[in-house]
Design a protein around this motif. Structure first.
Motif, PDB file in Angstrom:
ATOM      1  N   ASN A  17       6.867  75.769  76.083  1.00 28.79           N
ATOM      2  CA  ASN A  17       5.228  75.571  75.811  1.00 28.79           C
ATOM      3  C   ASN A  17       4.564  76.476  76.787  1.00 28.79           C
ATOM      4  O   ASN A  17       5.113  76.177  78.621  1.00 28.79           O
ATOM      5  CB  ASN A  17       4.644  74.838  75.765  1.00 28.79           C
ATOM      6  N   PHE A  19       1.017  77.698  79.080  1.00 29.82           N
ATOM      7  CA  PHE A  19      -0.785  78.075  78.767  1.00 29.82           C
ATOM      8  C   PHE A  19      -1.080  78.241  79.752  1.00 29.82           C
ATOM      9  O   PHE A  19      -0.041  79.753  80.687  1.00 29.82           O
ATOM     10  CB  PHE A  19      -0.646  76.388  79.428  1.00 29.82           C
ATOM     11  N   ALA A  99      -6.423  75.864  72.437  1.00 32.09           N
ATOM     12  CA  ALA A  99      -5.587  74.948  73.267  1.00 32.09           C
ATOM     13  C   ALA A  99      -4.222  75.515  74.235  1.00 32.09           C
ATOM     14  O   ALA A  99      -3.580  75.101  74.534  1.00 32.09           O
ATOM     15  CB  ALA A  99      -4.370  74.716  71.618  1.00 32.09           C
ATOM     16  N   PHE A 100      -4.208  76.648  74.325  1.00 30.14           N
ATOM     17  CA  PHE A 100      -4.064  77.308  75.384  1.00 30.14           C
ATOM     18  C   PHE A 100      -4.484  76.910  76.598  1.00 30.14           C
ATOM     19  O   PHE A 100      -4.141  77.312  77.569  1.00 30.14           O
ATOM     20  CB  PHE A 100      -4.746  79.221  75.040  1.00 30.14           C
ATOM     21  N   ARG A 106      -4.403  71.333  72.521  1.00 26.48           N
ATOM     22  CA  ARG A 106      -2.986  71.143  72.238  1.00 26.48           C
ATOM     23  C   ARG A 106      -2.023  70.622  71.610  1.00 26.48           C
ATOM     24  O   ARG A 106      -0.790  70.908  71.248  1.00 26.48           O
ATOM     25  CB  ARG A 106      -2.558  72.119  73.954  1.00 26.48           C
ATOM     26  N   MET A 120       5.714  72.210  79.741  1.00 27.36           N
ATOM     27  CA  MET A 120       4.303  73.058  79.479  1.00 27.36           C
ATOM     28  C   MET A 120       4.311  74.096  80.618  1.00 27.36           C
ATOM     29  O   MET A 120       4.567  73.252  82.309  1.00 27.36           O
ATOM     30  CB  MET A 120       3.355  72.345  79.228  1.00 27.36           C
ATOM     31  N   TRP A 154      -4.166  69.533  83.443  1.00 29.24           N
ATOM     32  CA  TRP A 154      -2.878  69.232  82.724  1.00 29.24           C
ATOM     33  C   TRP A 154      -1.908  67.614  82.371  1.00 29.24           C
ATOM     34  O   TRP A 154      -1.932  66.992  81.643  1.00 29.24           O
ATOM     35  CB  TRP A 154      -2.314  69.741  82.191  1.00 29.24           C
ATOM     36  N   ILE A 162       3.039  65.407  76.668  1.00 30.66           N
ATOM     37  CA  ILE A 162       2.955  67.479  77.154  1.00 30.66           C
ATOM     38  C   ILE A 162       3.212  66.730  79.118  1.00 30.66           C
ATOM     39  O   ILE A 162       2.255  66.225  79.924  1.00 30.66           O
ATOM     40  CB  ILE A 162       1.672  67.718  76.543  1.00 30.66           C
TER      41      ILE A 162
END
Length: 182
Positions: A17, A19, A99-100, A106, A120, A154, A162
């Motif tokens: 994933n 971001f 969500a990005f 997310r 991520m 994050w 995540i």
């Protein structure tokens, strides 16, 4: 809470994933003596990233306000370009959604997709090494600033779901080990 599109008997861990970093990801935690090494400017109505006073097109849209749709490159990775241009492969772009850029948003998307966990990764980080290959000390300083931002926004473990990967750059081994220990 969004219901997943399917229910599985096992957890799903997405190991790729990404971001999209906002401007402050590379600049907020830079030490005073390095402020300005990364900057954003307007060029004919488009925002460009500037690395040590040089405009970079390495990432054409460094604000990520408009991005390729998730999965846009699926056919390319399965079958090649088929003669299509890069723009054609990427398809119709979309405006970036929360969500990005936000871990709570997310998680909602992950729930809707039936994803239990994800690794991520940042998107813009590769620009640093590519543009500053002749200044390894600066690379380490900027990477650390990015990692501080990652940790603040994050976290490296968001709700045990995540797992955001810090960046460890390798030009100076002692600095790399110092970053890993941090």
């Amino acid at each position: 809470q969004t219901m997943p599109s399917r229910i599985l008997d096992y957890p799903v861990f997405d190991a790729d994933n990404h971001f999209y970093e906002p401007k402050e990801a590379l600049t907020q935690f830079l030490p005073d003596h390095r402020k300005g090494i990364i900057d954003y400017i307007d060029v004919h109505g488009r925002t460009k990233i500037v690395v040590r006073n040089t405009i970079s097109d390495y990432i054409p849209n460094p604000t990520f306000e408009v991005v390729a749709r998730p999965g846009a490159q699926e056919e390319y990775f399965r079958h090649g370009s088929g003669g299509k241009s890069y723009r054609e492969v990427m398809g119709k772009p979309m405006k970036a959604i929360p969500a990005f850029r936000n871990p709570a948003a997310r998680l909602e998307v992950m729930d809707g997709l039936g994803l239990d966990y994800t690794l991520m990764f940042p998107t813009l980080a590769s620009l640093i090494e590519e543009r500053l290959s002749n200044d390894p000390v600066a690379i380490h300083v900027i990477v650390h600033a990015l990692n501080e931002w990652l940790h603040e926004v994050w976290g490296f473990n968001y709700q045990n779901r995540i797992f955001t990967t810090p960046v460890i750059t390798l030009p100076i081994l002692d600095k790399a080990i110092e970053e890993l220990e941090w």
